[in-house]
Enzyme design. Structure first.
Site, PDB file in Angstrom:
ATOM      1  N   TRP A   1       0.823  -1.212   0.000  1.00 19.59           N
ATOM      2  CA  TRP A   1       0.000   0.000   0.000  1.00 19.59           C
ATOM      3  C   TRP A   1       0.862   1.269   0.000  1.00 19.59           C
ATOM      4  O   TRP A   1       0.571   2.235   0.694  1.00 19.59           O
ATOM      5  CB  TRP A   1      -0.975   0.018   1.178  1.00 19.59           C
ATOM      6  CG  TRP A   1      -1.716  -1.263   1.340  1.00 19.59           C
ATOM      7  CD1 TRP A   1      -1.614  -2.155   2.368  1.00 19.59           C
ATOM      8  CD2 TRP A   1      -2.661  -1.829   0.432  1.00 19.59           C
ATOM      9  NE1 TRP A   1      -2.433  -3.239   2.152  1.00 19.59           N
ATOM     10  CE2 TRP A   1      -3.100  -3.065   0.959  1.00 19.59           C
ATOM     11  CE3 TRP A   1      -3.190  -1.404  -0.800  1.00 19.59           C
ATOM     12  CZ2 TRP A   1      -4.023  -3.872   0.323  1.00 19.59           C
ATOM     13  CZ3 TRP A   1      -4.114  -2.211  -1.439  1.00 19.59           C
ATOM     14  CH2 TRP A   1      -4.527  -3.424  -0.880  1.00 19.59           C
ATOM     15  N   ILE A   2       1.934   1.246  -0.790  1.00 19.09           N
ATOM     16  CA  ILE A   2       2.882   2.355  -0.784  1.00 19.09           C
ATOM     17  C   ILE A   2       2.493   3.385  -1.843  1.00 19.09           C
ATOM     18  O   ILE A   2       2.590   3.132  -3.048  1.00 19.09           O
ATOM     19  CB  ILE A   2       4.319   1.847  -1.030  1.00 19.09           C
ATOM     20  CG1 ILE A   2       4.672   0.731  -0.035  1.00 19.09           C
ATOM     21  CG2 ILE A   2       5.308   3.004  -0.934  1.00 19.09           C
ATOM     22  CD1 ILE A   2       4.484   1.095   1.422  1.00 19.09           C
TER      23      ILE A   2
ATOM     24  N   GLN B   1     -25.977  12.867  -3.922  1.00 18.51           N
ATOM     25  CA  GLN B   1     -27.430  12.775  -3.731  1.00 18.51           C
ATOM     26  C   GLN B   1     -28.127  14.055  -4.180  1.00 18.51           C
ATOM     27  O   GLN B   1     -29.173  14.009  -4.843  1.00 18.51           O
ATOM     28  CB  GLN B   1     -27.732  12.503  -2.252  1.00 18.51           C
ATOM     29  CG  GLN B   1     -29.195  12.229  -1.945  1.00 18.51           C
ATOM     30  CD  GLN B   1     -29.650  10.889  -2.501  1.00 18.51           C
ATOM     31  OE1 GLN B   1     -28.835   9.996  -2.694  1.00 18.51           O
ATOM     32  NE2 GLN B   1     -30.939  10.757  -2.761  1.00 18.51           N
TER      33      GLN B   1
ATOM     34  N   GLY C   1     -28.517  14.157  -7.863  1.00 19.06           N
ATOM     35  CA  GLY C   1     -29.327  13.113  -8.479  1.00 19.06           C
ATOM     36  C   GLY C   1     -28.524  12.287  -9.462  1.00 19.06           C
ATOM     37  O   GLY C   1     -27.344  11.980  -9.254  1.00 19.06           O
ATOM     38  N   GLY C   2     -29.153  11.926 -10.583  1.00 17.74           N
ATOM     39  CA  GLY C   2     -28.479  11.099 -11.582  1.00 17.74           C
ATOM     40  C   GLY C   2     -27.237  11.745 -12.140  1.00 17.74           C
ATOM     41  O   GLY C   2     -26.252  11.058 -12.468  1.00 17.74           O
TER      42      GLY C   2
ATOM     43  N   GLU D   1      -3.136   6.235   6.678  1.00 16.72           N
ATOM     44  CA  GLU D   1      -2.538   6.790   7.907  1.00 16.72           C
ATOM     45  C   GLU D   1      -3.234   6.271   9.164  1.00 16.72           C
ATOM     46  O   GLU D   1      -3.390   6.995  10.155  1.00 16.72           O
ATOM     47  CB  GLU D   1      -2.569   8.331   7.902  1.00 16.72           C
ATOM     48  CG  GLU D   1      -1.956   8.969   6.679  1.00 16.72           C
ATOM     49  CD  GLU D   1      -0.452   8.860   6.611  1.00 16.72           C
ATOM     50  OE1 GLU D   1       0.119   8.033   7.341  1.00 16.72           O
ATOM     51  OE2 GLU D   1       0.156   9.581   5.811  1.00 16.72           O
TER      52      GLU D   1
END
Length: 391
Positions: free
Chosen positions: A164-165, A343, A346-347, A370
């Site tokens: 995860w570097i 939200q 909307g679409g 972190e």
């Protein structure tokens, strides 16, 4: 109807130099970052040339001592600059935060000779850093790391894998935590490892939900030989070095989170002001206005929290608890705000034609890096109630 829409963030810069710096950053963002942000993220392009420009502009070493090429700025200023960068493109803001984290061990625990030899290039010479703490089987439980460094004369031979570097495979140097002694936190040491060290290699980048322009990869060490002159701090001091760096790094993530949240709020405000339904702007409907009010309140509270912790750091006072609180609150706020922005739109918010869905995907990772937000709660609780009972 009163005027509404995105409102400028008023920065509390303590000096005229800092105010000028903010102006420089905003101009750089307008000219160099914003035009490429959406397309760069969609294509997964890492903006390496941009980081060179940031280095040349003095923006990769802001919180470090000017004696070795740093900007000499308080953390309070550095974090506000980081927020601006993250609002424009999280790959850039988070990248600056990770680079700063990677410089910390040398800047705070290296000898004067080590700092004089390496820091100028790291802070303003175009180099980019990465921080190697997590492993495939030890993320939150960093003391369980298995990457090992064995002394061989004047060198250390490192074997193991880091996971995860951020900047894995594109960094010029890696600050690496490796086991040099017995199991547990006391047997870990820190090393400054050049990217071209024989035996150091990177896997293909991870395929991620968001931040596609920022490469995240495993880093492998196969008999990678590092001189003892590149060991940072005392042998066995690596874990305290890592924890000290993470306190500052958590504030960096908090600032980045508020930047993403602010960008999402600005997008939602512009959309709801311009989109009309039932004969009037969406922003006229009370239910949506209340959502916008809650979003803005969370952002202001988060900004105040990370700045308060930064002022403690600048004053030389303990701030670990406040850093964990800021990281927890700001990243949870970013997740709520970006979700609400989608939200509200909307679409349209769910499509790639608008940046709201990208902000939402990017906010998620900030609750993880972190130290996950569950770990932040553990840290805060330990400060409040002491260590957990063993019995």
């Amino acid at each position: 109807m009163s005027d509404h829409g995105p409102q400028p963030v008023v920065r509390q810069m303590p000096t005229e130099e800092a105010r000028e710096l903010l102006g420089l950053v905003r101009e750089l963002i307008r000219r160099e970052i914003e035009p490429e942000a959406a397309a760069g993220e969609e294509a997964g392009r890492f903006p390496r040339d941009l980081f060179r420009l940031l280095s040349e502009s003095g923006l990769l070493g802001l919180p470090y001592d000017g004696e070795f090429g740093g900007g000499g700025q308080p953390y309070e200023v550095y974090l506000q600059i980081l927020e601006e960068l993250a609002a424009a493109r999280l790959t850039v803001g988070l990248g600056v935060s990770v680079h700063s984290l990677s410089c910390h061990a040398l800047a705070e625990f290296g000898t004067k000779e080590q700092r004089a030899e390496h820091l100028p290039a790291m802070l303003g010479g175009g180099l980019l850093g990465a921080y190697c703490l997590s492993e495939p089987a030890s993320g939150s439980d960093a003391a369980a790391m298995t990457t090992r460094a064995v002394r061989d004369g004047d060198d250390w031979v490192i074997n193991g894998t880091k996971a995860w570097i951020t900047h894995g495979g594109v960094a010029d140097f890696y600050t690496v935590l490796a086991r040099t002694g017995a199991a547990g936190a006391r047997g870990i040491s820190a090393f400054l490892v050049p990217a071209d060290t024989p035996g150091l290699s990177a896997s293909a980048p991870e395929r991620k939900m968001g931040m596609k322009g920022s490469p995240t990869a495993q880093i492998h060490f196969d008999d990678a030989r590092v001189p003892d002159a590149r060991r940072l701090g005392e042998e066995g001091q690596g874990f305290p070095i890592a924890l000290a760096a993470l306190d500052g790094g958590r504030l960096g993530i908090a600032a980045c989170a508020i930047g993403v949240a602010q960008a999402a709020l600005d997008e939602a405000l512009a959309f709801t002001a311009g989109r009309r339904q039932f004969g009037r702007p969406l922003a006229d409907f009370q239910g949506l206005r209340f959502m916008l009010a809650d979003m803005a309140t969370g952002i202001e509270a988060g900004r105040a929290l990370y700045l308060s912790a930064a002022r403690l750091r600048d004053a030389g006072l303990p701030y670990s608890r406040q850093a964990a609180m800021a990281k927890l609150f700001c990243t949870d706020t970013a997740m709520r705000v970006t979700t609400d922005a989608v939200q509200l739109m909307g679409g349209y918010g769910y499509t790639g034609d608008f940046p709201a869905e990208r902000f939402m995907r990017e906010a998620k990772v900030l609750q993880i890096v972190e130290g996950t937000n569950q770990i932040q709660r553990v840290v805060i609780a330990r400060h409040l109630a002491g260590p957990e009972s063993k019995g």
